[in-house]
Motif scaffolding. Sequence first.
Motif, short mmCIF file in Angstrom:
data_model
loop_
_atom_site.label_atom_id
_atom_site.label_comp_id
_atom_site.label_asym_id
_atom_site.label_seq_id
_atom_site.Cartn_x
_atom_site.Cartn_y
_atom_site.Cartn_z
N ASP A 164 0.83 -1.20 0.00
CA ASP A 164 0.00 0.00 0.00
C ASP A 164 0.87 1.25 0.00
OD1 ASP A 164 -2.65 -1.22 0.14
OD2 ASP A 164 -2.01 -1.89 2.12
N GLY A 165 1.91 1.25 0.80
CA GLY A 165 2.83 2.39 0.84
C GLY A 165 3.61 2.54 -0.45
N ILE A 166 4.04 1.42 -1.01
CA ILE A 166 4.79 1.45 -2.27
C ILE A 166 3.89 1.96 -3.40
CG2 ILE A 166 5.92 0.02 -4.03
CD1 ILE A 166 6.93 -1.73 -1.69
N GLY A 167 2.65 1.48 -3.43
CA GLY A 167 1.71 1.93 -4.46
C GLY A 167 1.44 3.43 -4.36
N GLY A 168 1.25 3.91 -3.14
CA GLY A 168 1.02 5.34 -2.95
C GLY A 168 2.23 6.17 -3.37
N MET A 169 3.42 5.69 -3.00
CA MET A 169 4.64 6.39 -3.37
C MET A 169 4.80 6.40 -4.89
SD MET A 169 8.63 5.37 -2.84
CE MET A 169 8.35 4.01 -3.95
N LEU A 170 4.56 5.26 -5.52
CA LEU A 170 4.68 5.17 -6.98
C LEU A 170 3.73 6.15 -7.65
CD1 LEU A 170 5.12 2.02 -9.04
CD2 LEU A 170 3.43 3.68 -9.73
N LYS A 171 2.47 6.20 -7.21
CA LYS A 171 1.50 7.12 -7.82
C LYS A 171 1.92 8.58 -7.63
CE LYS A 171 -2.06 4.96 -5.89
NZ LYS A 171 -3.43 4.69 -5.45
N ARG A 172 2.40 8.91 -6.45
CA ARG A 172 2.83 10.28 -6.16
C ARG A 172 4.01 10.67 -7.03
NH1 ARG A 172 6.69 11.76 -2.89
NH2 ARG A 172 6.68 9.83 -1.72
N LEU A 173 5.03 9.80 -7.10
CA LEU A 173 6.22 10.11 -7.91
C LEU A 173 5.91 10.16 -9.40
CD1 LEU A 173 8.92 8.00 -6.03
CD2 LEU A 173 8.63 10.49 -6.00
N ALA A 174 5.06 9.27 -9.88
CA ALA A 174 4.69 9.28 -11.30
C ALA A 174 3.90 10.54 -11.64
CB ALA A 174 3.89 8.03 -11.66
N ALA A 175 3.02 10.96 -10.75
CA ALA A 175 2.26 12.19 -10.99
C ALA A 175 3.19 13.40 -11.03
CB ALA A 175 1.20 12.37 -9.91
N LYS A 176 4.14 13.43 -10.11
CA LYS A 176 5.11 14.53 -10.07
C LYS A 176 5.96 14.54 -11.35
CE LYS A 176 8.70 16.48 -7.11
NZ LYS A 176 9.46 16.30 -5.86
N ALA A 177 6.43 13.38 -11.77
CA ALA A 177 7.23 13.28 -12.99
C ALA A 177 6.42 13.72 -14.21
CB ALA A 177 7.73 11.84 -13.19
N SER A 178 5.14 13.34 -14.24
CA SER A 178 4.29 13.72 -15.35
C SER A 178 4.12 15.24 -15.42
CB SER A 178 2.92 13.06 -15.21
OG SER A 178 2.08 13.40 -16.29
N LEU A 179 3.97 15.87 -14.28
CA LEU A 179 3.82 17.33 -14.25
C LEU A 179 5.08 18.05 -14.70
CD1 LEU A 179 1.79 17.71 -10.94
CD2 LEU A 179 0.96 18.09 -13.28
N HIS A 180 6.23 17.43 -14.51
CA HIS A 180 7.50 18.05 -14.93
C HIS A 180 7.78 17.87 -16.41
CE1 HIS A 180 8.82 18.02 -10.53
NE2 HIS A 180 8.69 19.29 -10.91
N ARG A 181 7.07 16.99 -17.06
CA ARG A 181 7.25 16.79 -18.50
C ARG A 181 6.47 17.87 -19.25
NH1 ARG A 181 6.32 10.36 -19.65
NH2 ARG A 181 7.98 9.57 -18.33
#
Length: 95
Positions: free
Chosen positions: A27-44
């Motif tokens: 659950d923690g890994i999934g949340g972290m993955l979603k947060r980091l992917a969203a952040k990376a997407s916003l930087h593109r």
Amino acid sequence: MCYHEEDFGITAEWHFFAMSHGKGPCDGIGGMLKRLAAKASLHRLDNQISTPNEPSLWASENLPSIKVHFFAEKDYAEETKILKHILLQNDSSFE
């Protein structure tokens, strides 16, 4: 669960918890993955993460210590057929 090791070649345990209890490491890994992917997407600027499988592709490239697998709807349907077949073989009362 009785036939899990026989059917899939690995042991399994089932832990039932009431809603919102028993959060595990995934659950923690999934949340972290979603947060980091969203952040990376916003930087593109040009190529944002916008399809269902792109977060798993991004994670595979950027988080190599985490194994991520994407399952499309067709994969889910195929696995459902396999599991129903297994359950019907192991339990004649299952429908």
